[in-house]
Design a protein around this motif. Structure first.
Motif, PDB file in Angstrom:
ATOM      1  N   GLY A 175       9.585 -42.254  22.657  1.00  0.00           N
ATOM      2  CA  GLY A 175       9.411 -42.956  23.937  1.00  0.00           C
ATOM      3  C   GLY A 175       9.816 -42.079  25.104  1.00  0.00           C
ATOM      4  O   GLY A 175       9.127 -42.042  26.132  1.00  0.00           O
ATOM      5  N   TYR A 176      10.940 -41.370  24.961  1.00  0.00           N
ATOM      6  CA  TYR A 176      11.367 -40.454  26.006  1.00  0.00           C
ATOM      7  C   TYR A 176      10.342 -39.348  26.220  1.00  0.00           C
ATOM      8  O   TYR A 176      10.010 -38.999  27.357  1.00  0.00           O
ATOM      9  CB  TYR A 176      12.720 -39.822  25.669  1.00  0.00           C
ATOM     10  CG  TYR A 176      13.896 -40.743  25.908  1.00  0.00           C
ATOM     11  CD1 TYR A 176      14.017 -41.474  27.072  1.00  0.00           C
ATOM     12  CD2 TYR A 176      14.890 -40.866  24.949  1.00  0.00           C
ATOM     13  CE1 TYR A 176      15.096 -42.315  27.281  1.00  0.00           C
ATOM     14  CE2 TYR A 176      15.974 -41.704  25.147  1.00  0.00           C
ATOM     15  CZ  TYR A 176      16.074 -42.425  26.321  1.00  0.00           C
ATOM     16  OH  TYR A 176      17.137 -43.251  26.520  1.00  0.00           O
ATOM     17  N   VAL A 177       9.835 -38.793  25.134  1.00  0.00           N
ATOM     18  CA  VAL A 177       8.857 -37.705  25.242  1.00  0.00           C
ATOM     19  C   VAL A 177       7.595 -38.196  25.940  1.00  0.00           C
ATOM     20  O   VAL A 177       7.070 -37.534  26.844  1.00  0.00           O
ATOM     21  CB  VAL A 177       8.532 -37.125  23.844  1.00  0.00           C
ATOM     22  CG1 VAL A 177       7.338 -36.206  23.896  1.00  0.00           C
ATOM     23  CG2 VAL A 177       9.739 -36.401  23.282  1.00  0.00           C
ATOM     24  N   VAL A 178       7.106 -39.361  25.552  1.00  0.00           N
ATOM     25  CA  VAL A 178       5.909 -39.912  26.190  1.00  0.00           C
ATOM     26  C   VAL A 178       6.180 -40.178  27.664  1.00  0.00           C
ATOM     27  O   VAL A 178       5.345 -39.894  28.528  1.00  0.00           O
ATOM     28  CB  VAL A 178       5.446 -41.192  25.459  1.00  0.00           C
ATOM     29  CG1 VAL A 178       4.401 -41.935  26.252  1.00  0.00           C
ATOM     30  CG2 VAL A 178       4.912 -40.839  24.083  1.00  0.00           C
ATOM     31  N   GLY A 179       7.359 -40.698  27.990  1.00  0.00           N
ATOM     32  CA  GLY A 179       7.712 -40.947  29.385  1.00  0.00           C
ATOM     33  C   GLY A 179       7.769 -39.670  30.194  1.00  0.00           C
ATOM     34  O   GLY A 179       7.256 -39.614  31.321  1.00  0.00           O
ATOM     35  N   THR A 182       1.832 -36.941  36.092  1.00  0.00           N
ATOM     36  CA  THR A 182       1.669 -37.583  37.392  1.00  0.00           C
ATOM     37  C   THR A 182       2.069 -36.633  38.513  1.00  0.00           C
ATOM     38  O   THR A 182       1.361 -36.526  39.529  1.00  0.00           O
ATOM     39  CB  THR A 182       2.516 -38.870  37.461  1.00  0.00           C
ATOM     40  OG1 THR A 182       2.130 -39.733  36.393  1.00  0.00           O
ATOM     41  CG2 THR A 182       2.337 -39.579  38.776  1.00  0.00           C
ATOM     42  N   ILE A 183       3.171 -35.938  38.339  1.00  0.00           N
ATOM     43  CA  ILE A 183       3.618 -34.976  39.359  1.00  0.00           C
ATOM     44  C   ILE A 183       2.610 -33.847  39.502  1.00  0.00           C
ATOM     45  O   ILE A 183       2.246 -33.462  40.625  1.00  0.00           O
ATOM     46  CB  ILE A 183       5.020 -34.435  39.009  1.00  0.00           C
ATOM     47  CG1 ILE A 183       6.060 -35.545  39.176  1.00  0.00           C
ATOM     48  CG2 ILE A 183       5.379 -33.230  39.868  1.00  0.00           C
ATOM     49  CD1 ILE A 183       7.435 -35.190  38.654  1.00  0.00           C
ATOM     50  N   ILE A 184       2.131 -33.311  38.393  1.00  0.00           N
ATOM     51  CA  ILE A 184       1.148 -32.222  38.449  1.00  0.00           C
ATOM     52  C   ILE A 184      -0.134 -32.691  39.126  1.00  0.00           C
ATOM     53  O   ILE A 184      -0.708 -31.975  39.957  1.00  0.00           O
ATOM     54  CB  ILE A 184       0.878 -31.666  37.026  1.00  0.00           C
ATOM     55  CG1 ILE A 184       2.116 -30.921  36.524  1.00  0.00           C
ATOM     56  CG2 ILE A 184      -0.353 -30.778  37.008  1.00  0.00           C
ATOM     57  CD1 ILE A 184       2.047 -30.518  35.066  1.00  0.00           C
ATOM     58  N   ARG A 214      -3.660 -32.412  43.775  1.00  0.00           N
ATOM     59  CA  ARG A 214      -4.419 -33.112  44.823  1.00  0.00           C
ATOM     60  C   ARG A 214      -3.988 -32.663  46.214  1.00  0.00           C
ATOM     61  O   ARG A 214      -4.827 -32.487  47.101  1.00  0.00           O
ATOM     62  CB  ARG A 214      -4.248 -34.617  44.687  1.00  0.00           C
ATOM     63  CG  ARG A 214      -5.055 -35.203  43.584  1.00  0.00           C
ATOM     64  CD  ARG A 214      -4.933 -36.701  43.592  1.00  0.00           C
ATOM     65  NE  ARG A 214      -5.741 -37.280  42.520  1.00  0.00           N
ATOM     66  CZ  ARG A 214      -5.890 -38.563  42.327  1.00  0.00           C
ATOM     67  NH1 ARG A 214      -5.277 -39.430  43.116  1.00  0.00           N
ATOM     68  NH2 ARG A 214      -6.632 -39.010  41.348  1.00  0.00           N
ATOM     69  N   CYS A 215      -2.693 -32.478  46.417  1.00  0.00           N
ATOM     70  CA  CYS A 215      -2.210 -32.011  47.716  1.00  0.00           C
ATOM     71  C   CYS A 215      -2.722 -30.607  48.023  1.00  0.00           C
ATOM     72  O   CYS A 215      -3.155 -30.326  49.150  1.00  0.00           O
ATOM     73  CB  CYS A 215      -0.691 -32.039  47.762  1.00  0.00           C
ATOM     74  SG  CYS A 215      -0.004 -33.691  47.865  1.00  0.00           S
ATOM     75  N   ILE A 216      -2.675 -29.730  47.038  1.00  0.00           N
ATOM     76  CA  ILE A 216      -3.158 -28.362  47.241  1.00  0.00           C
ATOM     77  C   ILE A 216      -4.648 -28.371  47.546  1.00  0.00           C
ATOM     78  O   ILE A 216      -5.118 -27.676  48.465  1.00  0.00           O
ATOM     79  CB  ILE A 216      -2.838 -27.490  46.012  1.00  0.00           C
ATOM     80  CG1 ILE A 216      -1.330 -27.266  45.909  1.00  0.00           C
ATOM     81  CG2 ILE A 216      -3.581 -26.155  46.071  1.00  0.00           C
ATOM     82  CD1 ILE A 216      -0.880 -26.593  44.628  1.00  0.00           C
TER      83      ILE A 216
END
Length: 104
Positions: free
Chosen positions: A70-74, A81-83, A88-90
């Motif tokens: 669960g931790y790994v999936v999270g 999501t961050i990537i 998208r910003c770049i």
């Protein structure tokens, strides 16, 4: 594969034991009083009380493994999501720079 087999064993144990059938039987017994189309429908019916029973016990190492998974999936979800947000910003900044260079 070893941990996958443990998880599949636990799921099959739950489905094969009386645990599943007892839970389904309990839901079926309570369903007439909760169904508005049934003659014995009672909107104020109290919840049924049943004698607790034991479910299959999963070994502690398998539970720890499931928590770790669960931790790994999270973490993977958060990182992706961050990537995605950074990419998208770049792209947005480069597109804006490109569009402003066209007007010059």
């Amino acid at each position: 594969t070893k941990s996958t087999n443990r998880i599949l064993w636990y799921i099959s144990k739950i489905l094969q034991d009386d645990y599943s059938s007892i839970k389904i039987d309990q839901m079926l017994v309570a369903s007439p009083s909760q169904c508005p189309h049934h003659p014995s429908y009672n909107p104020n019916a109290p919840p049924q009380q049943y004698i607790p029973f034991e479910k299959p016990i999963m070994p502690a190492d398998s539970i720890g493994f499931m928590i770790a998974m669960g931790y790994v999936v999270g973490i993977i979800t958060i990182l992706s999501t961050i990537i995605t947000f950074v990419v998208r910003c770049i792209v947005r900044m480069r597109h804006h720079r490109y569009v402003t260079s066209l007007s010059k």
